[in-house]
Each structure stands twice: as structure tokens, then as C-alpha cells.
Design an enzyme around this catalytic site. Structure first.
Site, PDB file in Angstrom:
ATOM      1  CB  ALA A 223      -4.202  -4.851  -4.095  1.00 30.52           C
TER       2      ALA A 223
ATOM      3  CB  SER B  68      -8.240 -11.409 -10.745  1.00 29.63           C
ATOM      4  OG  SER B  68      -7.480 -11.412 -11.944  1.00 29.63           O
TER       5      SER B  68
ATOM      6  CE1 TYR C 153     -11.009  -6.841 -11.218  1.00 30.42           C
ATOM      7  CE2 TYR C 153     -11.510  -5.622 -13.225  1.00 30.42           C
ATOM      8  CZ  TYR C 153     -10.605  -6.260 -12.413  1.00 30.42           C
ATOM      9  OH  TYR C 153      -9.291  -6.336 -12.788  1.00 30.42           O
TER      10      TYR C 153
ATOM     11  CG  LEU D 135      -9.491  -1.937 -11.112  1.00 29.13           C
ATOM     12  CD1 LEU D 135     -10.973  -1.675 -11.357  1.00 29.13           C
ATOM     13  CD2 LEU D 135      -9.031  -3.191 -11.837  1.00 29.13           C
TER      14      LEU D 135
ATOM     15  CE  LYS E  38      -0.400   6.859  -6.763  1.00 30.87           C
ATOM     16  NZ  LYS E  38       0.188   6.580  -8.066  1.00 30.87           N
TER      17      LYS E  38
END
Length: 328
Positions: free
Chosen positions: A12, A32, A54, A70, A93
Site C-alpha cells: 500500500a 492501522s 479498520y 491485509l 490477491k
């Protein structure tokens, strides 16, 4: 489109947030489990808001979508929660831990009217699109594919990719790319024969080699691993030639791409200008949401890839060839 990012994961920070910033879209929030960590990354990447959970991010009513990088075992849980909040989801993925869960996750998002796309960024690089066109239109009698993605994961015994509780392992991390490439060029295999190795006694595979078999004759050899120097390549062989790509999956935004092939005795090397394939992925996802069209990486594609992954694990566990269960 206004994105929130679930986690300060490396992919990310270093790839997807910068890619979104290059597009016409924006990252407006990041979360986070540790508020200080979220705040530090938000400041570093010039993201307006940060959250220490989250749940707090998903409650932000200024979001249109979330990017979910995640750990693998948490993809399904937090994708569902994002869908419950009415947010579209671009999820790293592999989307889920198995094909059944991937299919159920797509159905869940469909029922809530949100778009879900698995993030296989290499599929959006112009080089990949060109390679698929060459194989489809110019190579006759394609009969073999070799695809491999390996790198040395060393000095990080606590890396999440070595954690079985988080669905780690080389197959889930990078083998999924090799399987995706084999399917891109040959379609859906009928059987799989696979072997895996756990060189770290970690509870996950650190090396995989598999043979994908097709009833009409072709075969694909796919491999992944954490124990060798970096290699990421695919090669397609046909009766009238071959095609090969190096640095096939994770090519840097500033790196020039290349395809080498030979068809009917004509040897060609094609060059591709540097692009950010993550930006192209984000733009495709956002356009799919805006237009209400099905993304390129749709439910059928994601579930089919997971079905082969399932077969790899089943074959490795029982030491025999297994049929691929195709839910679609």
C-alpha cells in the site's frame, strides 16, 4: 473516486497509494491497528485522515471505495465489512483462501450492490495485453507454458508470508501469478500434479512446483518459492514459435518492458514504455464502478484461479494428480 486504505502494508505504502495519486482519484484515509502508525504513514504520504482501527475507517462517510491489502486470511472478513458499509473493494490477491470462499465473497458483494475486484496488477500492463494477443492471434499449436515467480525471503522469520494462520506461503503470495499466467495463455487446466516444500518448518510452503494438464494435450509448468534469487518469467511454446517475458509480473513503474518472440522464423523484440501498472489497475477498477460494468478480473476469473490453487494444495497433500473443480 475517494479511497480508504485498510492497513499500512508495504504494498500500500510503496505501490498502490502512489499509484492512486498518479490517477484522477485520491486516497483520503488510511487505517492501522495502531493509531500512531497510521498517523505517521498518513503524514508521509500526504493522506488527509488516519484511523487507529479498520472499523473507524469504514465508518468514514467520505469514502467511495477501499483498497484491502491485509494478510490473505483477513481479505474475506474485511471485504465483507467494507461491502456492508456500501464501499466498493479493490482487494489484493489472492482474494480468499479457497475457491468456495472467493465465490461466496463475490456473491456477498453483488447482493450489496458494490463492485469487488481482485488486484492482479500485471494483467493491466500493456505488455501483458500484447503478449496475450500474440499468443492468441499469431502462435499456432500452443502446447506448453512455463511460468515462475520466486524470490529470497530471508532474515524475516516473523514475516506474515510464513504464517499459516494468515494463509501465507509461496503459492498464495507469488505462485498465484504463475498460475494466472498459465491460465491466461492456455485456459483452464483439467488436472494438477504438485509438490511443495517447507524449508523453514513454518507450516506453509516455501517452494512449489506443479504440472497443469489439459485434456486436449497442452501442459503448463508453474513454480513459486521463497528460497532462490529473484526470478519472474513466463514462456509460451507453440508449433510455429515461442514467446518469452522476463520480469513478468512485478515490473517497476520506471522500468521499460520487453517481449521477445519468434514466429515462423521471424525473431522480434518489442519494447514498452514505462508505465505504472498499479495506476492502470486502479483506473480500470474505478471505471468499472463508474460505468457499472464487470471488471476484467471478475468473479469467474478469480474463482477459476483459486480453483487451481486449491488443486495444487490437494495434490501436494496427497501426492497424486487431482482434478480441478471448476465452480464456473
Amino acid at each position: 473516486m475517494r479511497f480508504g486504505v485498510l492497513s499500512t502494508a508495504k504494498i500500500a505504502r510503496e505501490d498502490v497509494v502512489p499509484a492512486i495519486k498518479k490517477s484522477d482519484h485520491e486516497v483520503v484515509a488510511i487505517a492501522s491497528r495502531h493509531s500512531d502508525r497510521a498517523a505517521d504513514v498518513a503524514a508521509e504520504l500526504d493522506i488527509p485522515r488516519s484511523y487507529g482501527s479498520y472499523e473507524q475507517l469504514l465508518a468514514d462517510d467520505d469514502l467511495d471505495a477501499v483498497y484491502n491489502p491485509l494478510p490473505n486470511a483477513l481479505h474475506a472478513e474485511w471485504t465483507r465489512k467494507a461491502a456492508d458499509a456500501g464501499l466498493h473493494v479493490l482487494c489484493e490477491k489472492p482474494l480468499a483462501e479457497n475457491a468456495e470462499e472467493a465465490a461466496a465473497l463475490h456473491e456477498y458483494c453483488d447482493e450489496r450492490g458494490v463492485t469487488l475486484m481482485e488486484a492482479f496488477m500485471y494483467r493491466f500492463h500493456p505488455r501483458t495485453e500484447r503478449a496475450a494477443d500474440i499468443v492468441r492471434e499469431e502462435l499456432d499449436g500452443v502446447h506448453a507454458v512455463d511460468a515462475s515467480f520466486k524470490f529470497a525471503l530471508r532474515g524475516r522469520p516473523d514475516d506474515i508470508r510464513l504464517d499459516p494462520d494468515l494463509a501465507g506461503g509461496s503459492v498464495m503470495d507469488v505462485g498465484c501469478y504463475a498460475i494466472s499466467a498459465a491460465r491466461l495463455f492456455l485456459g483452464e487446466p483439467d488436472r494438477v500434479y504438485a509438490r511443495t516444500r517447507d524449508s523453514r518448518d513454518s507450516g506453509v510452503d516455501t517452494d512449489m512446483a506443479a504440472l497443469l494438464e489439459y485434456d486436449d494435450g497442452p501442459t503448463a509448468r508453474v513454480a513459486s518459492g521463497f528460497d532462490t534469487p529473484a526470478t519472474q518469467t513466463y514462456r509460451v511454446e507453440a508449433e510455429n514459435g515461442w514467446l518469452e517475458v522476463e520480469t513478468a509480473f512485478d515490473i517497476a513503474p520506471g522500468e521499460q518492458g520487453e517481449i521477445e518472440y519468434e514466429i515462423d522464423g521471424r525473431h522480434v523484440t518489442e519494447q514498452f514504455d514505462p508505465v505504472d501498472q498499479y495506476t492502470l489497475e486502479v483506473e480500470h477498477f474505478a471505471e468499472s464502478v463508474a460505468s457499472g460494468t464487470v471488471p476484467r478480473i471478475d468473479a469467474a476469473e478469480t474463482v477459476a484461479n483459486m480453483a487451481v490453487i486449491d488443486a495444487v494444495f490437494e495434490s501436494a497433500a496427497n501426492g497424486s494428480r487431482v482434478d480441478v473443480n471448476r465452480p464456473y
